[in-house]
Write a protein that holds these residues in place. Structure first.
Motif, PDB file in Angstrom:
ATOM      1  N   LYS A   1       0.959  -1.242  -0.011  1.00 36.05           N
ATOM      2  CA  LYS A   1       0.175   0.003  -0.051  1.00 36.05           C
ATOM      3  C   LYS A   1       0.991   1.160   0.021  1.00 36.05           C
ATOM      4  O   LYS A   1       0.557   2.274  -0.543  1.00 36.05           O
ATOM      5  CB  LYS A   1      -1.072  -0.089   1.372  1.00 36.05           C
ATOM      6  CG  LYS A   1      -1.971  -0.978   1.086  1.00 36.05           C
ATOM      7  CD  LYS A   1      -3.182  -0.929   2.287  1.00 36.05           C
ATOM      8  CE  LYS A   1      -2.367  -1.204   3.632  1.00 36.05           C
ATOM      9  NZ  LYS A   1      -2.108  -2.391   3.751  1.00 36.05           N
ATOM     10  N   SER A   2       2.028   1.096   0.619  1.00 33.75           N
ATOM     11  CA  SER A   2       2.865   2.323   0.898  1.00 33.75           C
ATOM     12  C   SER A   2       3.255   2.936  -0.566  1.00 33.75           C
ATOM     13  O   SER A   2       3.389   4.077  -0.899  1.00 33.75           O
ATOM     14  CB  SER A   2       3.733   2.165   1.751  1.00 33.75           C
ATOM     15  OG  SER A   2       3.469   1.968   3.163  1.00 33.75           O
ATOM     16  N   LEU A   3       3.472   1.866  -1.270  1.00 38.69           N
ATOM     17  CA  LEU A   3       4.278   2.514  -2.633  1.00 38.69           C
ATOM     18  C   LEU A   3       3.228   3.237  -3.481  1.00 38.69           C
ATOM     19  O   LEU A   3       3.419   4.102  -4.209  1.00 38.69           O
ATOM     20  CB  LEU A   3       4.430   1.176  -3.544  1.00 38.69           C
ATOM     21  CG  LEU A   3       5.820   0.431  -3.156  1.00 38.69           C
ATOM     22  CD1 LEU A   3       6.050  -0.724  -4.127  1.00 38.69           C
ATOM     23  CD2 LEU A   3       6.902   1.636  -3.948  1.00 38.69           C
TER      24      LEU A   3
ATOM     25  N   VAL B   1       5.059   6.367  -4.715  1.00 44.93           N
ATOM     26  CA  VAL B   1       5.542   6.706  -6.009  1.00 44.93           C
ATOM     27  C   VAL B   1       4.940   7.937  -6.412  1.00 44.93           C
ATOM     28  O   VAL B   1       5.519   8.795  -7.164  1.00 44.93           O
ATOM     29  CB  VAL B   1       5.303   5.268  -6.890  1.00 44.93           C
ATOM     30  CG1 VAL B   1       5.342   5.801  -8.376  1.00 44.93           C
ATOM     31  CG2 VAL B   1       6.141   4.163  -6.721  1.00 44.93           C
ATOM     32  N   PRO B   2       3.684   8.149  -6.536  1.00 44.71           N
ATOM     33  CA  PRO B   2       2.945   9.362  -7.186  1.00 44.71           C
ATOM     34  C   PRO B   2       3.560  10.572  -6.265  1.00 44.71           C
ATOM     35  O   PRO B   2       3.885  11.523  -6.779  1.00 44.71           O
ATOM     36  CB  PRO B   2       1.411   9.147  -6.770  1.00 44.71           C
ATOM     37  CG  PRO B   2       1.354   7.688  -6.595  1.00 44.71           C
ATOM     38  CD  PRO B   2       2.535   7.200  -6.020  1.00 44.71           C
ATOM     39  N   ALA B   3       3.956  10.281  -4.932  1.00 44.80           N
ATOM     40  CA  ALA B   3       4.524  11.532  -4.282  1.00 44.80           C
ATOM     41  C   ALA B   3       5.713  11.997  -4.864  1.00 44.80           C
ATOM     42  O   ALA B   3       5.983  13.220  -4.776  1.00 44.80           O
ATOM     43  CB  ALA B   3       4.774  11.185  -2.714  1.00 44.80           C
ATOM     44  N   LEU B   4       6.497  10.957  -5.353  1.00 44.43           N
ATOM     45  CA  LEU B   4       7.891  11.287  -5.998  1.00 44.43           C
ATOM     46  C   LEU B   4       7.654  11.809  -7.672  1.00 44.43           C
ATOM     47  O   LEU B   4       8.436  12.506  -8.197  1.00 44.43           O
ATOM     48  CB  LEU B   4       8.772  10.131  -6.013  1.00 44.43           C
ATOM     49  CG  LEU B   4       9.403   9.735  -4.617  1.00 44.43           C
ATOM     50  CD1 LEU B   4      10.102   8.392  -4.755  1.00 44.43           C
ATOM     51  CD2 LEU B   4      10.022  10.793  -4.093  1.00 44.43           C
TER      52      LEU B   4
ATOM     53  N   ARG C   1      11.179   5.925   8.400  1.00 42.49           N
ATOM     54  CA  ARG C   1      12.652   5.395   8.499  1.00 42.49           C
ATOM     55  C   ARG C   1      12.540   4.465   7.504  1.00 42.49           C
ATOM     56  O   ARG C   1      13.865   4.506   6.933  1.00 42.49           O
ATOM     57  CB  ARG C   1      12.703   4.549   9.962  1.00 42.49           C
ATOM     58  CG  ARG C   1      13.886   4.003  10.009  1.00 42.49           C
ATOM     59  CD  ARG C   1      14.135   3.679  11.310  1.00 42.49           C
ATOM     60  NE  ARG C   1      13.121   3.010  12.309  1.00 42.49           N
ATOM     61  CZ  ARG C   1      12.970   2.631  13.454  1.00 42.49           C
ATOM     62  NH1 ARG C   1      13.713   2.940  14.325  1.00 42.49           N
ATOM     63  NH2 ARG C   1      11.811   1.827  13.780  1.00 42.49           N
ATOM     64  N   SER C   2      11.692   3.650   6.973  1.00 43.96           N
ATOM     65  CA  SER C   2      11.612   2.843   5.891  1.00 43.96           C
ATOM     66  C   SER C   2      12.012   3.755   4.452  1.00 43.96           C
ATOM     67  O   SER C   2      12.508   3.592   3.431  1.00 43.96           O
ATOM     68  CB  SER C   2      10.598   2.007   5.538  1.00 43.96           C
ATOM     69  OG  SER C   2      10.658   1.067   6.843  1.00 43.96           O
ATOM     70  N   ALA C   3      11.015   4.997   4.603  1.00 45.91           N
ATOM     71  CA  ALA C   3      11.208   5.972   3.315  1.00 45.91           C
ATOM     72  C   ALA C   3      12.505   6.352   3.042  1.00 45.91           C
ATOM     73  O   ALA C   3      12.913   6.502   1.937  1.00 45.91           O
ATOM     74  CB  ALA C   3      10.037   6.965   3.401  1.00 45.91           C
TER      75      ALA C   3
ATOM     76  N   LEU D   1      -0.602  14.865  -3.313  1.00 47.73           N
ATOM     77  CA  LEU D   1      -1.828  14.236  -2.928  1.00 47.73           C
ATOM     78  C   LEU D   1      -2.089  13.993  -1.691  1.00 47.73           C
ATOM     79  O   LEU D   1      -1.058  14.618  -0.924  1.00 47.73           O
ATOM     80  CB  LEU D   1      -1.426  12.731  -3.568  1.00 47.73           C
ATOM     81  CG  LEU D   1      -0.636  11.973  -2.946  1.00 47.73           C
ATOM     82  CD1 LEU D   1      -1.107  10.589  -2.136  1.00 47.73           C
ATOM     83  CD2 LEU D   1       0.576  11.295  -3.818  1.00 47.73           C
ATOM     84  N   ILE D   2      -3.137  13.827  -1.231  1.00 46.67           N
ATOM     85  CA  ILE D   2      -3.416  13.323   0.300  1.00 46.67           C
ATOM     86  C   ILE D   2      -3.685  12.201   0.525  1.00 46.67           C
ATOM     87  O   ILE D   2      -4.824  11.666  -0.094  1.00 46.67           O
ATOM     88  CB  ILE D   2      -4.573  14.348   0.686  1.00 46.67           C
ATOM     89  CG1 ILE D   2      -4.299  15.769   0.592  1.00 46.67           C
ATOM     90  CG2 ILE D   2      -4.901  14.133   2.193  1.00 46.67           C
ATOM     91  CD1 ILE D   2      -5.535  16.839   1.085  1.00 46.67           C
ATOM     92  N   ALA D   3      -2.960  11.323   1.342  1.00 44.81           N
ATOM     93  CA  ALA D   3      -2.953   9.741   1.401  1.00 44.81           C
ATOM     94  C   ALA D   3      -3.740   9.793   2.630  1.00 44.81           C
ATOM     95  O   ALA D   3      -3.225  10.228   3.697  1.00 44.81           O
ATOM     96  CB  ALA D   3      -1.916   9.093   1.468  1.00 44.81           C
ATOM     97  N   ILE D   4      -4.769   9.053   3.122  1.00 48.18           N
ATOM     98  CA  ILE D   4      -5.436   8.638   4.400  1.00 48.18           C
ATOM     99  C   ILE D   4      -5.113   7.297   4.619  1.00 48.18           C
ATOM    100  O   ILE D   4      -5.903   6.322   4.138  1.00 48.18           O
ATOM    101  CB  ILE D   4      -7.069   8.927   4.183  1.00 48.18           C
ATOM    102  CG1 ILE D   4      -7.269  10.461   3.911  1.00 48.18           C
ATOM    103  CG2 ILE D   4      -7.604   8.522   5.729  1.00 48.18           C
ATOM    104  CD1 ILE D   4      -7.522  10.503   2.463  1.00 48.18           C
ATOM    105  N   ASP D   5      -4.313   6.830   5.418  1.00 55.04           N
ATOM    106  CA  ASP D   5      -4.006   5.433   5.698  1.00 55.04           C
ATOM    107  C   ASP D   5      -4.713   5.123   6.739  1.00 55.04           C
ATOM    108  O   ASP D   5      -5.230   5.751   7.741  1.00 55.04           O
ATOM    109  CB  ASP D   5      -2.318   5.392   6.284  1.00 55.04           C
ATOM    110  CG  ASP D   5      -1.828   3.871   6.156  1.00 55.04           C
ATOM    111  OD1 ASP D   5      -2.615   3.204   5.468  1.00 55.04           O
ATOM    112  OD2 ASP D   5      -0.813   3.954   6.381  1.00 55.04           O
ATOM    113  N   GLU D   6      -4.901   3.538   6.972  1.00 56.95           N
ATOM    114  CA  GLU D   6      -5.943   2.997   7.947  1.00 56.95           C
ATOM    115  C   GLU D   6      -7.343   3.684   7.785  1.00 56.95           C
ATOM    116  O   GLU D   6      -8.035   3.930   8.723  1.00 56.95           O
ATOM    117  CB  GLU D   6      -5.332   3.041   9.315  1.00 56.95           C
ATOM    118  CG  GLU D   6      -3.858   2.524   9.482  1.00 56.95           C
ATOM    119  CD  GLU D   6      -3.669   1.213   9.251  1.00 56.95           C
ATOM    120  OE1 GLU D   6      -4.977   0.422   9.122  1.00 56.95           O
ATOM    121  OE2 GLU D   6      -2.685   0.670   9.123  1.00 56.95           O
TER     122      GLU D   6
END
Length: 587
Positions: free
Chosen positions: A44-46, A50-53, A74-76, A131-136
C-alpha cells in the motif's frame, strides 16, 4: 511529472508493480480520488510513495499512530525519500516546517487530530500538494472495528483542496465499511479498487485453549523468528510475557498501562530484533510496520473477524511463510457477550452480536478457515486452501445434537445455576455429595448421558457458548442464550469438531521452506552489522527476500547487484559494496 515506472525501478529497485498497485497509481497520477482496499503486505505504501515522487509538490499522509509514522519515515528514508512528520513527539518542528515550506519534503506525515484543524489547513495551503493519502482509512467508519472519531473530521481538509487527489488505503473493510469510507471521504463509487483479501503466505491454526503455556512453548519451538502474542488483558499480557521469557526467547511486553517511555523502548527493541516475542494487548496495533514478523498468536478471542484478519495480517508482510495461531476458550465468548450488553451503545449491539457469531462460526468450523475469512469479505474462494489447519489435517466432525439437547436440559433442570463440571456429573449419574445436597439425583436428566457421550460434553458446551446457546455468568453458572430454543425444539442441529490431539513438535517451518545456505546466513550477518551500526531495523536495509535472491544469483559487482529486486539507487550506493564483498568471499 516523472514516469512512475522509472521511479519504481530506480528508487525502489522493483521491475514492475504488483497486483492492483498500477491501477491505484494510475488513478492518483490522473488526479482522481481513490479508495484502495489491499491486504497487508500488498504494498500500500508504494501506492502513495511513487506518485509523491512523480507528481509536483509534497504528499500529505494522514496516519493514526506516531510510532507507525516514524517507522514509515525510517523505511522511506532508506530508499532516499525525503520524509518528516509533525507530531507531539517530534522536537524538530521548526526544521520540518522550514523544509516543508521550501519544498524539500516528498512526504509529510500527520495524525488526524492535527490534520483536521483549521490552522493545519492554513499551513499546508502554503505549499503545492502532490496528493493526500489517508492511511488505515477504515478508522473513518463507525462500521469499522477501529473507529476513530477524528477521521470523521477530515472532510473539510479534503474539500479545501478539491484538485488534489485523495487516496484512502486500508487492508480491512467489508462492504458496509467500504461504502461508508467512500461517503465520508467524498470518493466516487468508481474510485473503489479492491485487491482481494487473501494472504496465501499465512497459515491459519485455531485450537481450543488447553494448557496455554505448553501450546505457546510448542509454537515457539517451531517458529524461531520474531512474533507477537496478543493477550486479552494487561494482566494476562504480563503473565504470558513472564512465561515466554522463561522459554529462552527475547521477550517484551506492551500494553496501555505501561509508561509511554517503557512502551516506546519495547517497541523499538521488537522492531530491531529478528527473534523477539512481543506479548501485548491490542494497544500494540496499527503501529507495527515490521515486515519480518513470522507469527502472530492470539491467547484469547479477537473482537471480530475484521480485527482477527488485521491482527494476523501483521505476520508475513514481506511475503515469506508465516503463521497465525488462535487459542480460544468458551469463557472468551461469555466475557465478550457480557461486554457488548454492558458497554456497547444499544444502537450498535446488533452489529457487535453478529461479529461475535461470525467469530463463533470461524473457530468451530470443520472446513477451510481461509474460505470462511474470504467469504466474510465478499469473495468466492475455493473450498480448500491447502494452507490452514483444517485443510492440512481435516478434523473429525460429529453430530452432537442429542448430547447438546441433554446438556441444555440439564442446565434448565438445575435452574441454570451450575457450571459445566457439575452438569457433567449430573449427566454421568455420579453420586456426589453436591448432587445429593441439591437433590439432583432425582432429576430426569440424572445419568442420561452414555459413556460415548461423556467425553463430548465439554466440547459441546464450548460450541454452544460460541453460538450463544449457552452463557456463563461471572461465577461460571450456565444459562440459556438466544440460540438454545431452536436446538431444544429440534429445529437446529449441532455439529462439533472433535478436540484435536496435542500437536507434536515438528521441524521448523522456515528450515523446511528455505534450506540452510551459508551465503544467505552471511548476508544476514552483514545486514545485522550494518543495521546495528546505523541504528535501524535490519529490514530497513534489505528484506529477507532480497537477500535470498542475492544468495541465489550471487551478484559479484554493483551492476549485477542493481538488478536484484529491492535494490534501488540509494541502497546500492549506501550498502552495495558491503554485500558484493560478502558474495565474493563465498565464491
Amino acid at each position: 511529472m516523472q514516469d512512475p515506472l522509472d521511479i519504481l525501478h530506480t528508487t525502489f529497485g522493483f521491475s514492475d508493480f504488483r497486483g492492483v498497485q498500477a491501477q491505484v497509481v494510475d488513478r492518483v497520477m490522473a488526479g482522481q480520488h481513490t479508495l484502495a482496499v489491499m491486504p497487508t503486505g500488498a504494498g500500500k505504501s508504494l501506492c502513495y510513495q511513487v506518485p509523491a515522487l512523480a507528481r509536483p509538490g509534497t504528499a500529505l499522509v494522514i496516519s493514526p499512530l506516531i510510532a507507525l509514522m516514524h517507522d514509515q519515515i525510517r523505511s522511506a528514508e532508506g530508499f532516499g525519500i525525503r520524509a518528516a512528520s509533525l507530531t507531539s513527539a517530534d522536537d524538530n518542528r521548526q526544521e520540518t516546517l522550514a523544509r516543508f515550506r521550501a519544498g524539500e519534503l516528498d512526504l509529510l506525515y500527520a495524525a488526524p487530530e492535527r490534520a483536521s484543524s483549521e490552522s493545519f489547513r492554513n499551513l499546508i495551503a502554503q505549499v503545492p500538494l502532490a496528493l493526500i493519502a489517508i492511511d488505515e482509512a477504515h478508522c473513518v467508519s463507525e462500521w469499522g472495528h477501529d473507529f476513530r472519531p477524528d477521521y470523521r473530521l477530515l472532510r473539510p481538509l479534503l474539500d479545501r483542496f478539491p484538485g488534489v487527489p485523495r487516496l484512502a488505503l486500508t487492508a480491512t473493510a467489508d462492504r458496509q465499511t467500504r461504502e461508508d469510507i467512500l461517503h465520508q471521504l467524498g470518493i466516487p463509487d468508481e474510485g473503489l479498487i479492491v485487491a482481494g483479501f487473501d494472504r496465501p503466505n499465512i497459515r491459519y491454526h485455531i485450537r481450543p485453549r488447553d494448557g496455554l503455556s505448553g501450546q505457546l512453548q510448542t509454537l515457539l519451538a517451531n517458529q524461531p523468528g520474531a512474533g507477537i502474542v496478543y493477550a486479552p488483558t494487561r494482566a494476562a499480557a504480563e503473565k504470558i510475557a513472564e512465561q515466554v521469557g522463561k522459554m529462552g526467547r527475547p521477550t517484551g511486553v506492551y500494553h496501555a498501562g505501561l509508561d509511554p517511555g517503557v512502551r516506546a523502548r519495547a517497541q523499538a527493541a521488537f522492531v530491531q530484533s529478528e527473534d523477539m516475542v512481543m506479548v501485548a494487548t491490542i494497544a500494540f496495533g496499527m503501529g507495527i510496520d515490521k515486515p519480518d514478523v513470522r507469527f502472530v498468536a492470539h491467547a484469547g478471542l479477537p473482537k471480530s473477524i475484521e480485527a482477527y484478519y488485521q491482527e494476523t495480517g501483521r505476520a508475513g508482510r514481506d511475503g515469506d511463510p508465516s503463521e497465525a495461531h488462535l487459542f480460544w476458550g468458551a469463557e472468551d465468548f461469555s466475557r465478550a457477550r457480557a461486554r457488548v450488553e454492558s458497554e456497547v451503545p444499544e444502537d450498535r449491539r446488533g452489529g457487535e452480536r453478529q461479529r461475535l457469531n461470525a467469530m463463533g462460526a470461524l473457530v468451530e468450523a470443520a472446513g477451510c478457515r481461509r474460505a470462511i475469512l474470504l467469504r466474510h469479505f465478499g469473495e468466492t474462494p475455493p473450498e480448500s486452501c491447502g494452507n490452514c489447519d483444517n485443510c492440512l489435517e481435516p478434523p473429525q466432525a460429529v453430530d452432537a445434537t442429542e448430547i447438546a439437547r441433554k446438556l441444555l436440559s440439564a442446565a434448565f433442570r438445575t435452574e441454570m445455576r451450575f457450571g459445566i463440571g457439575h452438569l457433567t456429573d449430573v449427566l454421568a449419574g455420579k453420586e456426589t455429595d453436591k448432587i445429593h445436597n441439591f437433590a439432583h439425583h432425582r432429576l430426569s436428566v440424572f445419568g442420561i448421558a452414555s459413556e460415548d457421550e461423556l467425553p463430548l460434553i465439554k466440547p459441546v458446551a464450548r460450541a454452544l457458548m460460541a453460538r450463544d446457546a449457552l452463557r456463563a455468568d461471572e461465577y461460571g453458572g450456565l444459562s440459556f442464550g438466544p440460540g438454545a430454543r431452536a436446538i431444544l425444539k429440534g429445529e437446529e442441529a449441532v455439529e462439533i469438531v472433535l478436540p484435536p490431539k496435542r500437536e507434536r513438535r515438528r521441524k521448523r517451518r522456515d528450515a523446511a521452506d528455505y534450506p540452510h545456505d551459508p551465503l544467505f546466513e552471511a548476508l544476514r550477518a552483514c545486514r545485522r552489522d550494518l543495521a546495528k551500526e546505523q541504528d535501524v531495523p535490519p529490514y530497513v536495509i534489505f528484506h529477507d527476500s532480497t537477500l535470498r535472491e542475492m544468495a541465489e544469483l550471487k551478484p559479484a559487482s554493483l551492476d549485477a547487484l542493481s538488478r536484484i529486486s529491492g535494490v534501488g539507487v540509494a541502497k546500492l550506493e549506501k550498502y552495495g559494496a558491503a554485500f558484493v564483498a560478502v558474495v565474493r568471499d563465498h565464491q
